[in-house]
Write a protein that holds these residues in place. Structure first.
Motif, PDB file in Angstrom:
ATOM      1  N   SER A 478     -41.752  12.278  65.026  1.00  0.00           N
ATOM      2  CA  SER A 478     -43.191  12.485  65.124  1.00  0.00           C
ATOM      3  C   SER A 478     -43.567  12.584  66.602  1.00  0.00           C
ATOM      4  N   LYS A 479     -44.806  12.989  66.862  1.00  0.00           N
ATOM      5  CA  LYS A 479     -45.272  13.088  68.244  1.00  0.00           C
ATOM      6  C   LYS A 479     -45.184  11.734  68.944  1.00  0.00           C
ATOM      7  N   GLN A 480     -45.611  10.681  68.275  1.00  0.00           N
ATOM      8  CA  GLN A 480     -45.611   9.356  68.892  1.00  0.00           C
ATOM      9  C   GLN A 480     -44.196   8.848  69.139  1.00  0.00           C
ATOM     10  N   GLU A 481     -43.281   9.145  68.220  1.00  0.00           N
ATOM     11  CA  GLU A 481     -41.879   8.741  68.421  1.00  0.00           C
ATOM     12  C   GLU A 481     -41.285   9.447  69.631  1.00  0.00           C
ATOM     13  N   CYS A 482     -41.589  10.720  69.774  1.00  0.00           N
ATOM     14  CA  CYS A 482     -41.070  11.486  70.901  1.00  0.00           C
ATOM     15  C   CYS A 482     -41.648  10.971  72.215  1.00  0.00           C
ATOM     16  N   ILE A 483     -42.959  10.691  72.239  1.00  0.00           N
ATOM     17  CA  ILE A 483     -43.600  10.162  73.447  1.00  0.00           C
ATOM     18  C   ILE A 483     -42.996   8.815  73.819  1.00  0.00           C
ATOM     19  N   SER A 484     -42.756   7.984  72.827  1.00  0.00           N
ATOM     20  CA  SER A 484     -42.162   6.667  73.082  1.00  0.00           C
ATOM     21  C   SER A 484     -40.785   6.805  73.718  1.00  0.00           C
ATOM     22  N   LEU A 485     -39.989   7.758  73.227  1.00  0.00           N
ATOM     23  CA  LEU A 485     -38.660   7.977  73.795  1.00  0.00           C
ATOM     24  C   LEU A 485     -38.754   8.544  75.206  1.00  0.00           C
ATOM     25  N   LEU A 486     -39.684   9.481  75.419  1.00  0.00           N
ATOM     26  CA  LEU A 486     -39.871  10.054  76.754  1.00  0.00           C
ATOM     27  C   LEU A 486     -40.314   8.987  77.755  1.00  0.00           C
ATOM     28  N   LYS A 487     -41.142   8.050  77.310  1.00  0.00           N
ATOM     29  CA  LYS A 487     -41.555   6.956  78.196  1.00  0.00           C
ATOM     30  C   LYS A 487     -40.362   6.125  78.629  1.00  0.00           C
ATOM     31  N   ALA A 488     -39.497   5.799  77.673  1.00  0.00           N
ATOM     32  CA  ALA A 488     -38.317   5.002  78.008  1.00  0.00           C
ATOM     33  C   ALA A 488     -37.443   5.720  79.029  1.00  0.00           C
ATOM     34  N   ILE A 489     -37.372   7.053  78.923  1.00  0.00           N
ATOM     35  CA  ILE A 489     -36.537   7.835  79.844  1.00  0.00           C
ATOM     36  C   ILE A 489     -37.205   7.987  81.201  1.00  0.00           C
ATOM     37  N   LEU A 490     -38.434   8.494  81.229  1.00  0.00           N
ATOM     38  CA  LEU A 490     -39.092   8.836  82.491  1.00  0.00           C
ATOM     39  C   LEU A 490     -39.568   7.616  83.265  1.00  0.00           C
ATOM     40  N   LEU A 491     -39.941   6.564  82.555  1.00  0.00           N
ATOM     41  CA  LEU A 491     -40.373   5.349  83.245  1.00  0.00           C
ATOM     42  C   LEU A 491     -39.202   4.414  83.529  1.00  0.00           C
ATOM     43  N   GLN A 492     -37.992   4.842  83.111  1.00  0.00           N
ATOM     44  CA  GLN A 492     -36.762   4.078  83.354  1.00  0.00           C
ATOM     45  C   GLN A 492     -36.908   2.644  82.843  1.00  0.00           C
ATOM     46  N   GLN A 493     -37.421   2.553  81.627  1.00  0.00           N
ATOM     47  CA  GLN A 493     -37.663   1.247  81.029  1.00  0.00           C
ATOM     48  C   GLN A 493     -36.360   0.620  80.531  1.00  0.00           C
ATOM     49  N   VAL A 494     -36.350  -0.687  80.474  1.00  0.00           N
ATOM     50  CA  VAL A 494     -35.276  -1.422  79.811  1.00  0.00           C
ATOM     51  C   VAL A 494     -35.801  -1.772  78.427  1.00  0.00           C
ATOM     52  N   VAL A 495     -35.165  -1.248  77.390  1.00  0.00           N
ATOM     53  CA  VAL A 495     -35.705  -1.370  76.039  1.00  0.00           C
ATOM     54  C   VAL A 495     -34.733  -2.110  75.130  1.00  0.00           C
ATOM     55  N   ASP A 514     -28.076  -3.544  79.898  1.00  0.00           N
ATOM     56  CA  ASP A 514     -28.733  -4.332  80.941  1.00  0.00           C
ATOM     57  C   ASP A 514     -29.061  -5.696  80.353  1.00  0.00           C
ATOM     58  N   ASP A 515     -28.042  -6.579  80.344  1.00  0.00           N
ATOM     59  CA  ASP A 515     -28.211  -7.938  79.856  1.00  0.00           C
ATOM     60  C   ASP A 515     -28.737  -7.966  78.422  1.00  0.00           C
ATOM     61  N   GLY A 516     -28.063  -7.214  77.552  1.00  0.00           N
ATOM     62  CA  GLY A 516     -28.433  -7.224  76.145  1.00  0.00           C
ATOM     63  C   GLY A 516     -29.498  -6.220  75.761  1.00  0.00           C
ATOM     64  N   ARG A 517     -30.123  -5.584  76.744  1.00  0.00           N
ATOM     65  CA  ARG A 517     -31.080  -4.505  76.487  1.00  0.00           C
ATOM     66  C   ARG A 517     -30.499  -3.239  77.113  1.00  0.00           C
ATOM     67  N   TYR A 518     -31.219  -2.130  76.987  1.00  0.00           N
ATOM     68  CA  TYR A 518     -30.636  -0.859  77.402  1.00  0.00           C
ATOM     69  C   TYR A 518     -31.577  -0.039  78.282  1.00  0.00           C
ATOM     70  N   ARG A 519     -30.956   0.610  79.257  1.00  0.00           N
ATOM     71  CA  ARG A 519     -31.624   1.692  79.986  1.00  0.00           C
ATOM     72  C   ARG A 519     -31.131   3.001  79.386  1.00  0.00           C
ATOM     73  N   VAL A 520     -32.040   3.958  79.251  1.00  0.00           N
ATOM     74  CA  VAL A 520     -31.674   5.231  78.637  1.00  0.00           C
ATOM     75  C   VAL A 520     -31.995   6.363  79.603  1.00  0.00           C
ATOM     76  N   SER A 521     -31.204   7.415  79.532  1.00  0.00           N
ATOM     77  CA  SER A 521     -31.440   8.583  80.384  1.00  0.00           C
ATOM     78  C   SER A 521     -30.850   9.811  79.708  1.00  0.00           C
ATOM     79  N   VAL A 522     -31.277  10.983  80.166  1.00  0.00           N
ATOM     80  CA  VAL A 522     -30.752  12.257  79.674  1.00  0.00           C
ATOM     81  C   VAL A 522     -30.673  13.232  80.842  1.00  0.00           C
ATOM     82  N   PRO A 523     -29.798  14.227  80.781  1.00  0.00           N
ATOM     83  CA  PRO A 523     -29.803  15.297  81.779  1.00  0.00           C
ATOM     84  C   PRO A 523     -31.064  16.151  81.649  1.00  0.00           C
ATOM     85  N   TYR A 524     -31.353  16.900  82.692  1.00  0.00           N
ATOM     86  CA  TYR A 524     -32.557  17.732  82.734  1.00  0.00           C
ATOM     87  C   TYR A 524     -32.697  18.659  81.519  1.00  0.00           C
TER      88      TYR A 524
END
Length: 722
Positions: A478-495, A514-524
Motif C-alpha cells: 500500500s502507499k503507507q507501507e511503501c512510505i514507511s519503508l522509504l522512511k527507514a531507508i532514507l532517514l537511515q532509521q534503526v528499525v 544493530d544490537d538486535g535491530r536493523y538498519r536497511v538500505s538499497v542501491p539507487y
C-alpha cells in the motif's frame, strides 16, 4: 411434491451408492494386481544373496522391485480415483435432497454415506502415499546401481567413524562427485569489516577450544548472515575457508557446503532430501543433518544418490559423521570445519514439512553442540546465510545465535571489482556508485564496462534490477507501507525486525544488525523501483536516466536535486512530494489548502533555490550543487549567496505562505573549504526565524564558522550517485 423432488429417483441414495461403488469385477481385478505385486516381492538381496553374487543380479532384482512398485502405484491411483468419484456423486445427491425436501431421513442417509465415502478417500490417499514412497525408493535403487552391496558392511543400528571411513573410498568411486561450486563470475572482493568480525568470532572460539579441547554451549555460537538477494552471501560462505587458511596456517581447515536453494551448482537435493527424510522417513533433525553431511562432506556426492539406503542411513549420527570428517583431514594441532548452510530459511517454505523457526534452530543446533561433547576431534564453525533473518527460539537450547553483518561494499571496495578497467572518469564513478555496494550489480556493471556499454542506463534496465522490480510489484504494498519503508531507508532509521521482515523475505533490501535491530538500505536503482509503487510516478521522472537526456551533466544535477527534495519530503506526513512549481504558487496554494508540499522549483536558477517546501509554520528552501569532477571543491561564496537570498527573498515567500520559520539547506557533493566568515547560522529577519544547514562531501574543520556536515549523514551513501 415439487418438480425438483419429483425429478429424484425412487431411492437416490441407493442409486448413488450403486453408481459410485466399484463393481465386483473391478474390485477383484485390483485385488489380483495387489496380490501379484505382493507375491512378486523378492527376498532381501543384501540378506539372502551370497557375498560373491554378481552385481548384475542385484541390478536385475532392483528392476523387478521397480516394476512391482509401479503396479502397486497404479492400483493405488485407481482406488483413489474411484473413491473420489463416489464422494462427488454422493455429495450431489445429498445437496439435491436438501434443496428438494429439506433435512429428511433420505438426506441424513445421504450425508452418512457421504462421510463414509470421504473416509474411504482418506484411506485411499494414505495407500497412494505409501505406494508412491515405495515407487520412489525402488526407482532410486535402480538409478544408484550396484553400490548398495557396499553399504551392507555395517548394520543399521549405528555406524562409527571408522565404519564410515572404511566404505568412503569405495563409494566415492561408484558415486558421481557432486558439490556446490563457488560462482566465478568475477574475482572475489573481500568485505574487510565483515572478515574482521568473522575472524574475531572464530579466534575466540578457538582460544576456548585449545584451553580445554571442548566448548561450553555459550561459547559455541551459530553465525547468521541475513541480507539482500545478490549481496554475496553464497560467495561469502566459500570465502570464509580462505580467510581461515590465511589467518590460521597451523590449523587444518575443512568446509562442507549445504545449499537449500539449489544455487551454485550441485542441484537442490539438500532441501528436497532434508524434507524427504524428515517428513517421509520420519528421521530426527540430527539424523537428517548427519545424512546431508555424510553425502556432501564425506562422499562428496548429492544426497539423493544415497536415498535408497534409508534403513542404513537411519543409523547415522551427526557426531559420528563429524568425527569421520575430522579424521579424514590432514594432521594438525587443531582441525576446523566450516559448515556453510546457504538459504537455510527455505525449509520454512516447505509446507508439508511444517517447520517453524524453533524447528530450524533445533535442526542446526547439533552442529554447535558437537563442540561441547566429551571429546570433539575438531572445532565446528556453523555459518548460516539466508535472505531473511529468522526469529530463532532462544529457549531451544543455550546455544547462542550471533547475527553477523554482510552489508553493502564501501565505494573503495566497489572499485576493486573493476581491476584492469579505467574507471577514473566521472561517468564511470557515477555508475559504480549507483550500484550501492551491491555485489551482483557491481558484477553486472563490470560486464557492461567490459563491453564498452557501461553506465547508469544499462544498469537500471539490467535483468537483476528487473527481478527486483517484479519482486517489489509482487509485494502489493500500500502507499503507507511503501512510505514507511522509504522512511527507514532514507532517514537511515534503526528499525525492529518485524517492521522489515516481510520485505527482507523477498530480498528487497540490505540488512545490517544493530544490537538486535536493523538498519536497511538499497542501491539507487532499487530506490527507483520502490518509488514507482507510489501514485503519480511521473513526479519522479528526473531520477531516471533513459539515455535520451540532452546533457548527462544536466541529468546528474536534476537527479541530485530531486533526491535531496525527496529526502526532505519523506520527513513529512504522507510524503507530500509533488511535481515542480514556482515558489509563489507553493506559497499561495499552502495558504488556501493548508497541505504540506515539497517540490522542485520550476525556475530555480532565477529563483535562487532548487526546491521549496512548506510544512506547518515552516518553509524549507534547498539549494544543491552537484560536483562536475570528483575532486571539485565547494566555493563558499555560493553558500553565502544562498544565505543572502534566503534572508531577503526567502523571507518574503515565507510571510506570503504564513510561515514564521525557514529551514535553509545547502547540499553539495563537493568537498568543503574552510570558511572564515562570522555570519551566524541562526538569525531572525523581519519576524521570521532562519536556520542554515550545510551538507558537503566531507566534514570541514570544527573551528569553521559555518560547519559542513557529511552529506552521507543526511542521504544514505548507497543511493547517492557520486
Amino acid at each position: 411434491m415439487d418438480e425438483a423432488a419429483s425429478a429424484q429417483t425412487a431411492d437416490p441414495v441407493e442409486d448413488a451408492k450403486q453408481a459410485s461403488e466399484p463393481s465386483e469385477s473391478e474390485d477383484d481385478e485390483d485385488k489380483d494386481v495387489e496380490e501379484q505385486a505382493a507375491s512378486a516381492q523378492p527376498a532381501d538381496p543384501v540378506e539372502d544373496a551370497p557375498k560373491d553374487e554378481p552385481l548384475q543380479q542385484t541390478a536385475l532384482v532392483n528392476e523387478e522391485d521397480l516394476a512391482t512398485a509401479r503396479r502397486l502405484q497404479k492400483v493405488a491411483i485407481n482406488q483413489l480415483e474411484t473413491a473420489q468419484q463416489a464422494v462427488d456423486t454422493l455429495q450431489k445427491v445429498w445437496l439435491q435432497e436438501l434443496e428438494a425436501r429439506g433435512n429428511t431421513e433420505e438426506a441424513k442417509e445421504a450425508e452418512a454415506k457421504l462421510k463414509e465415502a470421504e473416509a474411504k478417500v482418506n484411506k485411499a490417499e494414505q495407500k497412494y502415499k505409501e505406494a508412491q514412497q515405495k515407487y520412489e525408493e525402488a526407482q532410486a535403487k535402480v538409478q544408484a546401481g550396484p553400490a548398495q552391496d557396499l553399504l551392507a558392511i555395517p548394520d543399521s543400528t549405528g555406524h562409527s567413524a571408522s565404519d564410515l571411513l572404511a566404505i568412503k573410498d569405495r563409494l566415492q568411486q561408484l558415486l558421481s562427485r557432486n558439490l556446490h561450486a563457488e560462482p566465478n563470475d568475477a574475482d572475489y572482493v573481500n568485505h574487510e569489516d565483515t572478515s574482521k568480525a568473522f575472524l574475531s568470532e572464530v579466534s575466540t572460539m578457538l582460544e576456548h577450544f585449545k584451553t580445554s579441547r571442548r566448548l561450553n554451549k555459550a561459547d559455541s555460537p551459530l553465525l547468521e548472515y541475513a541480507t539482500m538477494s545478490g549481496a554475496g552471501k553464497t560467495r561469502w560462505g566459500f570465502h570464509v575457508e580462505r580467510l581461515l587458511k590465511a589467518e590460521l596456517p597451523d590449523c587444518a581447515i575443512l568446509r562442507v557446503g549445504l545449499n537449500f536453494n539449489g544455487g551454485s551448482g550441485g542441484g537442490d537435493a539438500d532441501r528436497t532430501e532434508a524434507v524427504h527424510l524428515l517428513s517421509t522417513q520420519n528421521f530426527s533433525d540430527q539424523q537428517t543433518m548427519a545424512c546431508l553431511l555424510f553425502a556432501r562432506g564425506l562422499l562428496q556426492c548429492s544426497p539423493d544418490a544415497v536415498r535408497h539406503f534409508a534403513a542404513w542411513l537411519r543409523g547415522l549420527t551427526t557426531p559420528d559423521v563429524l568425527d569421520a570428517l575430522f579424521e579424514s583431514a590432514p594432521e594438525a594441532d587443531t582441525r576446523i570445519l566450516v559448515v556453510h548452510l546457504d538459504e537455510l530459511a527455505m525449509l520454512l517454505k516447505e509446507t508439508r514439512l511444517g517447520f517453524t523457526d524453533k524447528n530450524l534452530k533445533e535442526f542446526v543446533n547439533n552442529l554447535a553442540d558437537y563442540n561441547c561433547g566429551q571429546r570433539p576431534l575438531g572445532l565446528v564453525v556453523p555459518v548460516i546465510t539466508h535472505t531473511s533473518p529468522v526469529i530463532w527460539d532462544p529457549e531451544t537450547t543455550t546455544i547462542p545465535l550471533k547475527r553477523m553483518n554482510l552489508g553493502p561494499f564501501s565505494f573503495a571496495e566497489s572499485l576493486k571489482f573493476f581491476q584492469g578497467i579505467n574507471v577514473t572518469d566521472l561517468d564511470s564513478l557515477l555508475a559504480i556508485s549507483a550500484c550501492g555496494g551491491h555485489a551482483a550489480l557491481l558484477v553486472e556493471m563490470r560486464k557492461f564496462m567490459g563491453r564498452k556499454s557501461g553506465g547508469l542506463g544499462p544498469l537500471i534496465t539490467c535483468s537483476r534490477l528487473d527481478l527486483h522490480r517484479k519482486s517489489v510489484k509482487a509485494m502489493g504494498m500500500s502507499k503507507q507501507e511503501c512510505i514507511s519503508l522509504l522512511k527507514a531507508i532514507l532517514l537511515q532509521q534503526v528499525v525492529l525486525e518485524d517492521k522489515i521482515r516481510r520485505y527482507s523475505q523477498k530480498g528487497l533490501l540490505f540488512l545490517e544488525d544493530d544490537d538486535g535491530r536493523y538498519r536497511v538500505s538499497v542501491p539507487y536503482p532499487c530506490l527507483l523501483n520502490l518509488l514507482e509503487v507510489l501514485d503519480r510516478p511521473g513526479r519522479f521522472e528526473n531520477l531516471r536516466w533513459t539515455g535520451n537526456t540532452p546533457a548527462k551533466s544536466r541529468w546528474r544535477t536534476k537527479a541530485f536535486e530531486a533526491l535531496c527534495a525527496i529526502r526532505i519530503a519523506i520527513e513529512m506526513k504522507d510524503f507530500p512530494y509533488d511535481s515542480p512549481r514556482d515558489p509563489n504558487t507553493v506559497a499561495t496554494t499552502f495558504v488556501r489548502e493548508k497541505k504540506s508540499c515539497v517540490c522542485l522549483a520550476k525556475n530555480q536558477n532565477e529563483a535562487g533555490v532548487d526546491a521549496i517546501g512548506v510544512d506547518g509554520g515552516t518553509m524549507i528552501l534547498l539549494q544543491c550543487k552537484y560536483p562536475e569532477m570528483d575532486s571539485t571543491a565547494q566555493d563558499w561564496k555560493e553558500v553565502e549567496q544562498f544565505m543572502n537570498f534566503t534572508a531577503k527573498t526567502g523571507v518574503e515567500w515565507a510571510k506570503k505562505a504564513g510561515c514564521n520559520q525557514i529551514r535553509a539547506i545547502f547540499a553539495t557533493g563537493r568537498a568543503p573549504r574552510n570558511y572564515t566568515s562570522t555570519r551566524p547560522t541562526e538569525l531572525e529577519v523581519d519576524g521570521v526565524h532562519i536556520s542554515y544547514t550545510v551538507y558537503a562531501k566531507t566534514e570541514n574543520r570544527k573551528d569553521c564558522a559555518i560547519r559542513a556536515m557529511p552529506i552521507s549523514t543526511w542521504i544514505p551513501s548507497s543511493v547517492m550517485c557520486f
